[in-house]
Design a protein around this motif. Sequence first.
Motif, short mmCIF file in Angstrom:
data_model
loop_
_atom_site.label_atom_id
_atom_site.label_comp_id
_atom_site.label_asym_id
_atom_site.label_seq_id
_atom_site.Cartn_x
_atom_site.Cartn_y
_atom_site.Cartn_z
N GLU A 163 49.26 23.19 77.75
CA GLU A 163 48.50 22.05 78.27
C GLU A 163 48.32 22.11 79.78
O GLU A 163 47.89 23.12 80.30
N THR A 264 42.58 13.02 75.62
CA THR A 264 43.66 12.19 75.08
C THR A 264 44.84 13.02 74.62
O THR A 264 45.97 12.55 74.64
N ASP A 265 44.58 14.26 74.17
CA ASP A 265 45.67 15.06 73.60
C ASP A 265 45.39 16.53 73.77
O ASP A 265 44.49 16.93 74.53
N THR A 272 49.96 20.42 69.98
CA THR A 272 49.97 19.35 70.98
C THR A 272 48.93 18.28 70.68
O THR A 272 48.80 17.32 71.44
N ALA A 273 48.17 18.43 69.59
CA ALA A 273 47.28 17.35 69.17
C ALA A 273 48.13 16.14 68.80
O ALA A 273 49.14 16.27 68.10
N LEU A 274 47.73 14.97 69.27
CA LEU A 274 48.54 13.76 69.09
C LEU A 274 48.32 13.18 67.70
O LEU A 274 47.22 12.75 67.36
N GLY A 290 53.07 15.63 69.11
CA GLY A 290 52.03 16.15 69.99
C GLY A 290 52.18 15.59 71.39
O GLY A 290 53.24 15.08 71.76
N GLU A 292 50.39 13.25 74.61
CA GLU A 292 49.40 12.32 75.15
C GLU A 292 49.00 12.82 76.54
O GLU A 292 49.81 12.83 77.46
N GLU A 293 47.75 13.23 76.69
CA GLU A 293 47.31 13.80 77.96
C GLU A 293 46.98 12.72 79.00
O GLU A 293 47.32 12.86 80.16
N ALA A 317 39.57 14.40 71.61
CA ALA A 317 40.57 13.84 70.70
C ALA A 317 40.61 14.70 69.45
O ALA A 317 39.60 14.86 68.77
N ALA A 322 45.29 10.35 68.37
CA ALA A 322 44.41 10.48 69.54
C ALA A 322 43.03 9.91 69.26
O ALA A 322 42.43 9.24 70.12
#
Length: 493
Positions: A163, A264-265, A272-274, A290, A292-293, A317, A322
């Motif tokens: 990320e 968002t993610d 790392t996808a939320l 995941g 939260e960006e 997202a 996300a």
Amino acid sequence: MPTSLTLTRARLGSGGPLGGLRITDGRITALGPDVTGGDGPVRDLDGRTVLPGLWDAHVHLGQWAKVRHQLDLAGAASAREAAEAVRAYAAATAGAGAGAGPVVGYGFRDGLWPDTPEKSLLDAVCPDRAVALVSGDLHAAWFNSAGLTLVGRAGHPTGLLREGDAFRAVSALPDVPSGVLDGWVADACGAAAARGVCGVVDFHIADNVGDWTRRAARARPGVRVDAAVYPPYLDEVLARGLRTGDALPGTGGLVRIGPLKLFTDGSLNTRTALCRDPYPGLEGTPGEYGVEETPYEELVRLMRRAAEHGIMPAVHAIGDRANTRALDAFAEVGRAGRIEHAQLLSPDDVARFAALGVTAGVQPAHATDDRDVADRHWAGRTGRAFAYGDLLAAGAQLEFGSDAPVSPLDPWIGIAAAVHRTADERPAWHPEQRMAVGDALTASARGRAALAVGDAADLVVVDVDPLKADAATLRAMPVHATLTDGRFTHGPV
């Protein structure tokens, strides 16, 4: 240059009638069975099919241009196999003075690897030259010790960054001169035009407005470009009074201001996808759901500021949590916009896209590329992953892209994936989410479902009617010609 061009003996749209089409000053001015000639040149298409020109609604054009000149790791089945590819590449390129620069590779996907990317593996095969390998989803980067030192991360324990850490490290690598990159981008645009592409939304993480102003001053862009804006450059765009859709001065109307890109993610392959449910094997760890960006409050603030000044928000997202947060933010801001990727959706969120006026910018090739990763890391939830059929049935507007370099900048790969939900000999993956050919073409043409008088003459001429093409032919569709603004950008002149 003539202001009029007539195309004759053409099939006017997929499954359409034979006829002719006249273009005057970049627009379609006549269309139908009786159009046979005009004041300018006449091109006999011999029964080929003319379609609205295609767009790639999500591409990182600078990165796509670069990876066409880098070590390709897409086929590596393990960290050790990727390291051996680095060894061979480093040996092959050391003789021409390339040893002074880093080995840069792209495309590894470690989500299914049996081993773990470690800097020690790269140190063993390339100890004296910096190595930087970017993952296929762009959300991770793998360095050797020399590479970590080069980007100011000496001493990192593993060499695998994810990320924000990965984005910052990759941006610290020595870049090619702008003139070289602009040449590579022009070549990439030419290759895109050869596949029927008339326009792209460029989400390259850079000063896209400045970069495209420079490129257009040097040469006419080979495709239309909507140049996305990132938060560090938002103030400058707003100070100039520019809004989404405005043409950039000096670009001949071919380059326009795009949306504001927000995150968002992360991604699926990088885990790392939320999501609402934990990733298998990560339960109880800080990253089990995941990443939260952008905190929700900051997301809303940026979206509202952009929207109030005429800049459309486009929110990355991927995970279901996300996507819920992104849709909640659109509801709170009260403006339409885009969600980029929309890969995993909660059932209650599908109908919200249409209700809120949010376009789903999706990449169908990801559904076939990531089916195995999704089956492992989203087990039991894949019926609502890449749910294009459900979104379409709910009235959502879909726009197709490639996310190149994550998948190739070739719209036919995405069209075939959306229609057939497989890219190999295996049966369709969740065939209930298939799209009809016509719907997939519309999503690839920014909503243009048919040719119409008055439209911009952005067109693609194909050798095979897509309605009659099998899966393999649709994926490798032979493109005879492409026109943008009434000019041939590929094919006969």
